[in-house]
Write a protein that holds these residues in place. Structure first.
Motif, mmCIF file in Angstrom:
data_model
loop_
_atom_site.group_PDB
_atom_site.id
_atom_site.type_symbol
_atom_site.label_atom_id
_atom_site.label_comp_id
_atom_site.label_asym_id
_atom_site.label_seq_id
_atom_site.Cartn_x
_atom_site.Cartn_y
_atom_site.Cartn_z
ATOM 1 N N ASP A 207 29.620 46.988 33.860
ATOM 2 C CA ASP A 207 30.938 46.981 33.216
ATOM 3 C C ASP A 207 31.340 48.352 32.688
ATOM 4 O O ASP A 207 32.477 48.535 32.234
ATOM 5 C CB ASP A 207 30.953 45.976 32.059
ATOM 6 C CG ASP A 207 30.905 44.533 32.534
ATOM 7 O OD1 ASP A 207 31.299 44.274 33.688
ATOM 8 O OD2 ASP A 207 30.466 43.667 31.745
ATOM 9 N N SER A 239 35.345 46.473 36.195
ATOM 10 C CA SER A 239 35.292 45.022 36.308
ATOM 11 C C SER A 239 34.900 44.547 37.704
ATOM 12 O O SER A 239 35.212 45.186 38.713
ATOM 13 C CB SER A 239 36.636 44.400 35.923
ATOM 14 O OG SER A 239 37.565 44.446 36.985
ATOM 15 N N LEU A 241 36.126 41.773 38.890
ATOM 16 C CA LEU A 241 37.373 41.285 39.476
ATOM 17 C C LEU A 241 38.057 42.388 40.275
ATOM 18 O O LEU A 241 38.575 42.147 41.375
ATOM 19 C CB LEU A 241 38.300 40.774 38.373
ATOM 20 C CG LEU A 241 39.677 40.277 38.828
ATOM 21 C CD1 LEU A 241 39.545 39.104 39.787
ATOM 22 C CD2 LEU A 241 40.531 39.893 37.603
ATOM 23 N N ALA A 242 38.057 43.604 39.746
ATOM 24 C CA ALA A 242 38.690 44.716 40.455
ATOM 25 C C ALA A 242 37.976 45.006 41.772
ATOM 26 O O ALA A 242 38.612 45.338 42.780
ATOM 27 C CB ALA A 242 38.712 45.954 39.569
ATOM 28 N N HIS A 245 39.086 42.367 44.251
ATOM 29 C CA HIS A 245 40.441 42.645 44.741
ATOM 30 C C HIS A 245 40.427 43.769 45.777
ATOM 31 O O HIS A 245 41.130 43.700 46.799
ATOM 32 C CB HIS A 245 41.359 43.009 43.578
ATOM 33 C CG HIS A 245 42.043 41.837 42.950
ATOM 34 N ND1 HIS A 245 43.086 41.170 43.553
ATOM 35 C CD2 HIS A 245 41.813 41.199 41.766
ATOM 36 C CE1 HIS A 245 43.484 40.170 42.762
ATOM 37 N NE2 HIS A 245 42.723 40.167 41.684
ATOM 38 N N PRO A 272 44.950 40.928 39.040
ATOM 39 C CA PRO A 272 44.137 42.105 38.690
ATOM 40 C C PRO A 272 44.169 42.377 37.187
ATOM 41 O O PRO A 272 45.155 42.086 36.508
ATOM 42 C CB PRO A 272 44.817 43.236 39.471
ATOM 43 C CG PRO A 272 45.528 42.561 40.592
ATOM 44 C CD PRO A 272 45.985 41.234 40.047
ATOM 45 N N ASP A 273 43.063 42.951 36.680
ATOM 46 C CA ASP A 273 42.984 43.243 35.244
ATOM 47 C C ASP A 273 43.294 44.700 34.930
ATOM 48 O O ASP A 273 43.250 45.110 33.766
ATOM 49 C CB ASP A 273 41.609 42.860 34.690
ATOM 50 C CG ASP A 273 40.458 43.538 35.431
ATOM 51 O OD1 ASP A 273 40.709 44.512 36.166
ATOM 52 O OD2 ASP A 273 39.308 43.097 35.267
ATOM 53 N N LYS A 275 41.590 47.400 35.583
ATOM 54 C CA LYS A 275 40.446 48.284 35.372
ATOM 55 C C LYS A 275 39.955 48.851 36.701
ATOM 56 O O LYS A 275 40.213 48.277 37.760
ATOM 57 C CB LYS A 275 39.300 47.509 34.704
ATOM 58 C CG LYS A 275 39.605 47.054 33.282
ATOM 59 C CD LYS A 275 38.438 46.257 32.731
ATOM 60 C CE LYS A 275 38.748 45.777 31.310
ATOM 61 N NZ LYS A 275 37.681 44.906 30.782
#
Length: 417
Positions: A207, A239, A241-242, A245, A272-273, A275
């Motif tokens: 992270d 992240s 999540l990034a 994506h 998307p967040d 980051k």
């Protein structure tokens, strides 16, 4: 050999001073140095780890020698048992005491003895705090420290760090000492320079931009008279999540010039967040950006042969996989680098290549996963080098924490000026 060492204003005094305990192969020490802390002393017991520190500029401490004055000065090293070191010499000189407290008593892979283990060296950290009165303390340890069966003792550790001058009496059971600590911490008429505001947090190195999933506990304490009770740990900067994506959109695969892997593409993703993405093992050993192409590690030239252009980049035979110990995936962060012998060789020390074959990761590749500089030399044979890396704090993670502590100390000093 190729280096990616960052230039440092070596003549500068830095942002503060530090003492490094349980220094090991130098992960947290290097992180503190890169954040601008000038080391007054590094203490380490293991011979090979001390050899590594000397290879990278440390010099044996001599009693009465002048204190380092700039970041360019060599780190004074005391090789030996921390229990035999008296720290009074540095009283009033130290801004931060830092160290990765030995993890064997608390590790999920160890014997789980905890406070009954003679390798429990938290008391030495507290003693160093009493003898030097640092403005801050930074400690790192394994996730196992938060295991429910250890929670009462962990709460005791936090209270002891909050009031290190309320010493445990010889022969006193820790539970009785804990009762005294609880009572002492309720008192209001106390010397604030003998109390600390303590916070801890379980963090994942991935992270914070480290190409490795590595869960560790950081404990940070500020001396109470500094007024830093509201300090908070740095928020995650990267992240998963990034990463998902970037892989789902094709950006990641195009950047690296490799075919899309359908097995890593999710069906549905949250928005998307914002980051940066987690860094993968592929990002670490074969960086794709144009400015980083020169840092791409070539394949090892052969078993037991060091690559002529890359330090510690040596092929090693015998890689294998077996249930529960599958190889590292190039397109995910690496698995946690471990220090000991964990059954049949495999898992965290093996990588599956694009052609489906597997091989051992080299020491240099493992050091990349731990975010050491490419010119950081490790002493000893391969097993000792890997053990030092597995015991280390990832440099980038340590630097994020050190920079946050430095910023808080500077802010406190300016407000009190």
């Amino acid at each position: 050999m190729t280096s990616r060492k960052k230039p440092t204003a070596q003549a500068e005094p830095g942002v503060g001073t530090s003492i490094e305990l349980f220094t090991g192969g130098g992960g947290l020490a290097l992180a503190m140095h890169e954040a601008g802390f000038r080391h007054l002393l590094a203490v380490e017991l293991e011979r090979r780890a001390c050899g590594t520190l000397r290879l990278n500029g440390a010099v044996d401490y001599e009693k009465g020698s002048p204190l380092p004055k700039s970041l360019g000065d060599r780190w004074p090293l005391r090789q030996g048992d921390v229990r035999e070191v008296k720290f009074d010499r540095w009283l009033g000189e130290v801004d931060v005491v830092a160290g990765g407290v030995p993890c064997q008593p608390w590790s999920l892979g160890g014997a789980h003895k905890g406070f009954d283990d003679p390798r429990n060296l938290w008391p030495e950290l507290f003693r160093c705090a009493r003898e030097t009165r640092p403005r801050a303390i930074v400690a790192e340890n394994v996730k196992g420290l938060l295991r429910p069966s250890f929670k009462p003792y962990y709460d005791y550790i936090i209270r002891e760090l909050s009031a290190p001058f309320e010493q445990r009496i010889e022969g006193e059971d820790w539970r009785d000492h804990d009762k005294r600590l609880v009572k002492a911490l309720r008192a209001h008429d106390v010397d604030l320079t003998e109390r600390y505001d303590v916070k801890y947090k379980l963090v994942n190195a991935a992270d914070y931009g480290v190409p490795q999933v590595r869960w560790r506990v950081f404990v940070v304490a500020f001396r109470k008279d500094l007024g830093l009770a509201d300090w908070e740990f740095p928020e995650p900067t990267h992240s998963e999540l990034a990463l998902k994506h970037a892989q789902d959109s094709g950006e990641y695969w195009e950047e690296h010039g490799v075919p899309v892997r359908e097995d890593l593409l999710p069906e549905v993703l949250p928005l998307p967040d914002g980051k940066p993405r987690w860094r993968t093992l592929r990002d670490a050993i074969w960086p794709a950006s144009p400015e980083s192409r020169s840092l791409r590690l070539p394949e090892p030239v052969g078993d037991y042969i060091e690559h002529p252009d890359w330090l510690h980049h040596v092929g090693w035979p015998g890689a294998r996989q077996y249930p529960g110990h599958t190889p590292n995936d190039l397109d995910r962060p690496a698995k946690t680098v471990k220090a000991g012998v964990h059954g049949v060789p495999g898992g965290e020390s093996v990588v599956r290549l694009d052609d489906g074959s597997i091989r051992y990761m080299t020491v240099r590749e493992t050091a990349r996963v731990m975010t050491f500089r490419d010119d950081w030399r490790l002493d000893g044979p391969r097993g000792e080098q890997m053990r030092q890396l597995g015991n280390a704090v990832p440099v980038q993670l340590g630097q994020v924490m050190a920079e946050s502590v430095a910023k808080a100390l500077q802010q406190s000093s300016s407000e009190r000026a």
